[in-house]
Design a protein around this motif. Structure first.
Motif, PDB file in Angstrom:
ATOM      1  N   GLN A 230       0.806  -1.216   0.000  1.00  0.00           N
ATOM      2  CA  GLN A 230       0.000   0.000   0.000  1.00  0.00           C
ATOM      3  C   GLN A 230       0.842   1.270   0.000  1.00  0.00           C
ATOM      4  OE1 GLN A 230      -3.885  -2.051   2.167  1.00  0.00           O
ATOM      5  NE2 GLN A 230      -2.754  -0.483   3.264  1.00  0.00           N
ATOM      6  N   ASP A 231       2.150   1.115   0.099  1.00  0.00           N
ATOM      7  CA  ASP A 231       3.024   2.273  -0.093  1.00  0.00           C
ATOM      8  C   ASP A 231       3.119   2.650  -1.570  1.00  0.00           C
ATOM      9  OD1 ASP A 231       3.584   2.577   2.574  1.00  0.00           O
ATOM     10  OD2 ASP A 231       5.408   1.367   2.517  1.00  0.00           O
ATOM     11  N   PHE A 232       2.715   1.712  -2.446  1.00  0.00           N
ATOM     12  CA  PHE A 232       2.871   1.934  -3.883  1.00  0.00           C
ATOM     13  C   PHE A 232       1.553   1.927  -4.652  1.00  0.00           C
ATOM     14  CE2 PHE A 232       6.596  -0.312  -2.226  1.00  0.00           C
ATOM     15  CZ  PHE A 232       7.610   0.588  -2.548  1.00  0.00           C
ATOM     16  N   MET A 233       0.478   1.506  -4.005  1.00  0.00           N
ATOM     17  CA  MET A 233      -0.796   1.401  -4.721  1.00  0.00           C
ATOM     18  C   MET A 233      -1.950   1.579  -3.750  1.00  0.00           C
ATOM     19  SD  MET A 233      -0.693  -2.747  -5.363  1.00  0.00           S
ATOM     20  CE  MET A 233       0.997  -2.646  -5.987  1.00  0.00           C
ATOM     21  N   PRO A 234      -3.143   1.897  -4.263  1.00  0.00           N
ATOM     22  CA  PRO A 234      -4.308   2.056  -3.381  1.00  0.00           C
ATOM     23  C   PRO A 234      -4.628   0.748  -2.651  1.00  0.00           C
ATOM     24  CG  PRO A 234      -4.752   2.960  -5.565  1.00  0.00           C
ATOM     25  CD  PRO A 234      -3.463   2.200  -5.667  1.00  0.00           C
ATOM     26  N   PRO A 235      -5.270   0.842  -1.488  1.00  0.00           N
ATOM     27  CA  PRO A 235      -5.580  -0.365  -0.705  1.00  0.00           C
ATOM     28  C   PRO A 235      -6.376  -1.411  -1.471  1.00  0.00           C
ATOM     29  CG  PRO A 235      -5.909   1.590   0.635  1.00  0.00           C
ATOM     30  CD  PRO A 235      -5.638   2.074  -0.759  1.00  0.00           C
ATOM     31  N   TYR A 236      -7.384  -0.971  -2.251  1.00  0.00           N
ATOM     32  CA  TYR A 236      -8.205  -1.958  -2.946  1.00  0.00           C
ATOM     33  C   TYR A 236      -7.419  -2.677  -4.040  1.00  0.00           C
ATOM     34  CZ  TYR A 236      -8.828   2.241  -5.847  1.00  0.00           C
ATOM     35  OH  TYR A 236      -8.619   3.377  -6.591  1.00  0.00           O
ATOM     36  N   VAL A 237      -6.441  -2.003  -4.642  1.00  0.00           N
ATOM     37  CA  VAL A 237      -5.584  -2.660  -5.632  1.00  0.00           C
ATOM     38  C   VAL A 237      -4.643  -3.644  -4.933  1.00  0.00           C
ATOM     39  CG1 VAL A 237      -3.817  -2.325  -7.398  1.00  0.00           C
ATOM     40  CG2 VAL A 237      -5.714  -0.695  -7.196  1.00  0.00           C
ATOM     41  N   ALA A 238      -4.079  -3.210  -3.810  1.00  0.00           N
ATOM     42  CA  ALA A 238      -3.171  -4.084  -3.060  1.00  0.00           C
ATOM     43  C   ALA A 238      -3.884  -5.352  -2.609  1.00  0.00           C
ATOM     44  CB  ALA A 238      -2.617  -3.334  -1.849  1.00  0.00           C
ATOM     45  N   MET A 239      -5.137  -5.219  -2.181  1.00  0.00           N
ATOM     46  CA  MET A 239      -5.888  -6.398  -1.748  1.00  0.00           C
ATOM     47  C   MET A 239      -6.119  -7.352  -2.912  1.00  0.00           C
ATOM     48  SD  MET A 239      -8.584  -4.795   1.011  1.00  0.00           S
ATOM     49  CE  MET A 239      -9.126  -6.377   1.646  1.00  0.00           C
ATOM     50  N   GLY A 240      -6.342  -6.811  -4.102  1.00  0.00           N
ATOM     51  CA  GLY A 240      -6.489  -7.659  -5.279  1.00  0.00           C
ATOM     52  C   GLY A 240      -5.200  -8.374  -5.625  1.00  0.00           C
ATOM     53  N   VAL A 241      -4.078  -7.660  -5.511  1.00  0.00           N
ATOM     54  CA  VAL A 241      -2.770  -8.259  -5.796  1.00  0.00           C
ATOM     55  C   VAL A 241      -2.484  -9.406  -4.832  1.00  0.00           C
ATOM     56  CG1 VAL A 241      -0.280  -7.826  -5.760  1.00  0.00           C
ATOM     57  CG2 VAL A 241      -1.824  -6.167  -6.828  1.00  0.00           C
ATOM     58  N   VAL A 242      -2.835  -9.221  -3.580  1.00  0.00           N
ATOM     59  CA  VAL A 242      -2.616 -10.263  -2.576  1.00  0.00           C
ATOM     60  C   VAL A 242      -3.559 -11.440  -2.790  1.00  0.00           C
ATOM     61  CG1 VAL A 242      -2.910 -10.784  -0.119  1.00  0.00           C
ATOM     62  CG2 VAL A 242      -1.651  -8.744  -0.825  1.00  0.00           C
ATOM     63  N   LEU A 243      -4.777 -11.141  -3.200  1.00  0.00           N
ATOM     64  CA  LEU A 243      -5.787 -12.185  -3.343  1.00  0.00           C
ATOM     65  C   LEU A 243      -5.435 -13.190  -4.435  1.00  0.00           C
ATOM     66  CD1 LEU A 243      -8.583 -13.281  -2.552  1.00  0.00           C
ATOM     67  CD2 LEU A 243      -9.580 -11.734  -4.254  1.00  0.00           C
ATOM     68  N   VAL A 244      -4.823 -12.728  -5.514  1.00  0.00           N
ATOM     69  CA  VAL A 244      -4.545 -13.616  -6.653  1.00  0.00           C
ATOM     70  C   VAL A 244      -3.637 -14.788  -6.267  1.00  0.00           C
ATOM     71  CG1 VAL A 244      -3.454 -13.770  -8.919  1.00  0.00           C
ATOM     72  CG2 VAL A 244      -4.999 -11.870  -8.404  1.00  0.00           C
ATOM     73  N   PRO A 245      -2.435 -14.550  -5.701  1.00  0.00           N
ATOM     74  CA  PRO A 245      -1.596 -15.712  -5.350  1.00  0.00           C
ATOM     75  C   PRO A 245      -2.213 -16.595  -4.271  1.00  0.00           C
ATOM     76  CG  PRO A 245      -0.638 -13.676  -4.503  1.00  0.00           C
ATOM     77  CD  PRO A 245      -1.741 -13.284  -5.421  1.00  0.00           C
ATOM     78  N   LEU A 246      -2.959 -15.991  -3.349  1.00  0.00           N
ATOM     79  CA  LEU A 246      -3.612 -16.797  -2.323  1.00  0.00           C
ATOM     80  C   LEU A 246      -4.691 -17.688  -2.938  1.00  0.00           C
ATOM     81  CD1 LEU A 246      -3.981 -14.278   0.645  1.00  0.00           C
ATOM     82  CD2 LEU A 246      -2.229 -16.022   0.291  1.00  0.00           C
ATOM     83  N   ALA A 247      -5.440 -17.140  -3.897  1.00  0.00           N
ATOM     84  CA  ALA A 247      -6.469 -17.932  -4.574  1.00  0.00           C
ATOM     85  C   ALA A 247      -5.832 -19.060  -5.382  1.00  0.00           C
ATOM     86  CB  ALA A 247      -7.306 -17.031  -5.480  1.00  0.00           C
ATOM     87  N   VAL A 248      -4.704 -18.769  -6.032  1.00  0.00           N
ATOM     88  CA  VAL A 248      -3.994 -19.801  -6.792  1.00  0.00           C
ATOM     89  C   VAL A 248      -3.515 -20.908  -5.861  1.00  0.00           C
ATOM     90  CG1 VAL A 248      -1.917 -20.287  -8.147  1.00  0.00           C
ATOM     91  CG2 VAL A 248      -3.304 -18.267  -8.657  1.00  0.00           C
ATOM     92  N   PHE A 249      -3.018 -20.528  -4.690  1.00  0.00           N
ATOM     93  CA  PHE A 249      -2.550 -21.527  -3.725  1.00  0.00           C
ATOM     94  C   PHE A 249      -3.699 -22.421  -3.269  1.00  0.00           C
ATOM     95  CE2 PHE A 249      -2.023 -22.806   0.719  1.00  0.00           C
ATOM     96  CZ  PHE A 249      -0.854 -23.553   0.625  1.00  0.00           C
ATOM     97  N   VAL A 250      -4.835 -21.808  -2.960  1.00  0.00           N
ATOM     98  CA  VAL A 250      -5.997 -22.590  -2.531  1.00  0.00           C
ATOM     99  C   VAL A 250      -6.430 -23.545  -3.640  1.00  0.00           C
ATOM    100  CG1 VAL A 250      -8.431 -22.461  -1.883  1.00  0.00           C
ATOM    101  CG2 VAL A 250      -6.792 -20.867  -0.879  1.00  0.00           C
ATOM    102  N   TRP A 251      -6.464 -23.036  -4.880  1.00  0.00           N
ATOM    103  CA  TRP A 251      -6.851 -23.884  -6.021  1.00  0.00           C
ATOM    104  C   TRP A 251      -5.872 -25.042  -6.183  1.00  0.00           C
ATOM    105  CZ3 TRP A 251      -3.980 -24.807 -10.481  1.00  0.00           C
ATOM    106  CH2 TRP A 251      -4.641 -25.543 -11.475  1.00  0.00           C
TER     107      TRP A 251
END
Length: 263
Positions: A230-251
């Motif tokens: 969040q030092d480099f991007m808005p919070p909602y974008v950062a949450m999306g960036v974090v969600l992708v690898p976590l979703a891939v891991f779960v899958w």
């Protein structure tokens, strides 16, 4: 905890410590312990008012202990709530008057949590409305904050009917405590990544199964990654960036298990 509470010097550490002390006191069965637990919670509220959300959860924790001793009935449950409730409010008011802090959220220096975009979904709504000038900034902040309070109240009421204490039932007190506190982050006007640390001291008492533990660790890892992003991007974008690898891991994990079963 070292990174956020000590490295970040967040007052959340003191608030959660007060809630934990209140829990330790309120699992004892005497009325003085209930009253003392309320004092601890009131002290926590004087540090950060969000501690109030732990109130009913702590009552549930206290009721579980008293229920084991054979205590039953709505009047006893009400008394278990009223005694610490009174000392909580009295302590908060006393500290407020002694310190001159103006009831925390009511002080001119408190600002408006909804005024800045955070990890809270409602803060994104408010930012969108302000940016597109649907209404004056003050109006947007007031309306969205009011909506937030209504949603939090509705969530806690729903949680009470689902897993809260009843006259002859204990429900799931520790889960009730945690989800009540989490409701502020999900439905509140503001949420920061370190708010998740509010739950850390209590998670073990819910006795989570393997799936719940995995979900908890994924959530914890994700929120740990948010502050630097969040030092480099808005919070909602950062949450999306974090969600992708976590979703891939779960899958990947679910696919691996399915493959093992099929074999």
């Amino acid at each position: 905890l070292l990174v956020q509470w000590i490295g970040g010097v967040h007052n959340d550490a003191l608030m959660v410590a007060c809630i934990a002390v209140a829990a330790v006191l309120m699992v004892r069965r005497g009325w003085p312990s209930l009253a003392a637990g309320g004092v601890a919670l009131g002290a926590g509220m004087s540090i950060k008012q969000a501690a109030a959300l732990a109130g009913l959860g702590l009552v549930a924790v206290a009721w579980e202990s008293r229920h084991r001793a054979g205590v039953r009935g709505w009047w006893r449950l009400a008394a278990t709530a009223v005694v610490p409730g009174f000392t909580t409010v009295a302590t908060f008011v006393a500290i407020t008057l002694a310190s001159g802090l103006g009831m925390g959220w009511g002080a001119p220096s408190a600002g408006s949590p909804i005024a800045a975009s955070s990890n809270a979904p409602l803060s994104w709504v408010a930012s969108f409305l302000r940016y597109n000038e649907f209404a004056p900034e003050a109006t947007v902040n007031t309306v969205v904050t009011g909506l937030s309070m209504v949603l939090i109240l509705a969530a806690i009421i729903a949680l009470y009917f689902w897993i809260g204490p009843k006259a002859d039932q204990v429900g799931r007190p520790w889960l009730f405590l945690m989800l009540s506190m989490l409701s502020f982050g999900v439905l509140g006007p503001a949420m920061q990544p370190w708010y998740l640390t509010w739950l850390v001291p209590f998670i073990a008492f819910t006795r989570p199964d393997d799936r719940a533990r995995l979900g908890w660790w994924l959530l914890l890892v994700g929120f740990t990654m948010l502050p630097p992003l969040q030092d480099f991007m808005p919070p909602y974008v950062a949450m999306g960036v974090v969600l992708v690898p976590l979703a891939v891991f779960v899958w990947w994990r679910r696919s691996g298990r399915s493959g093992t079963v099929s074999a």
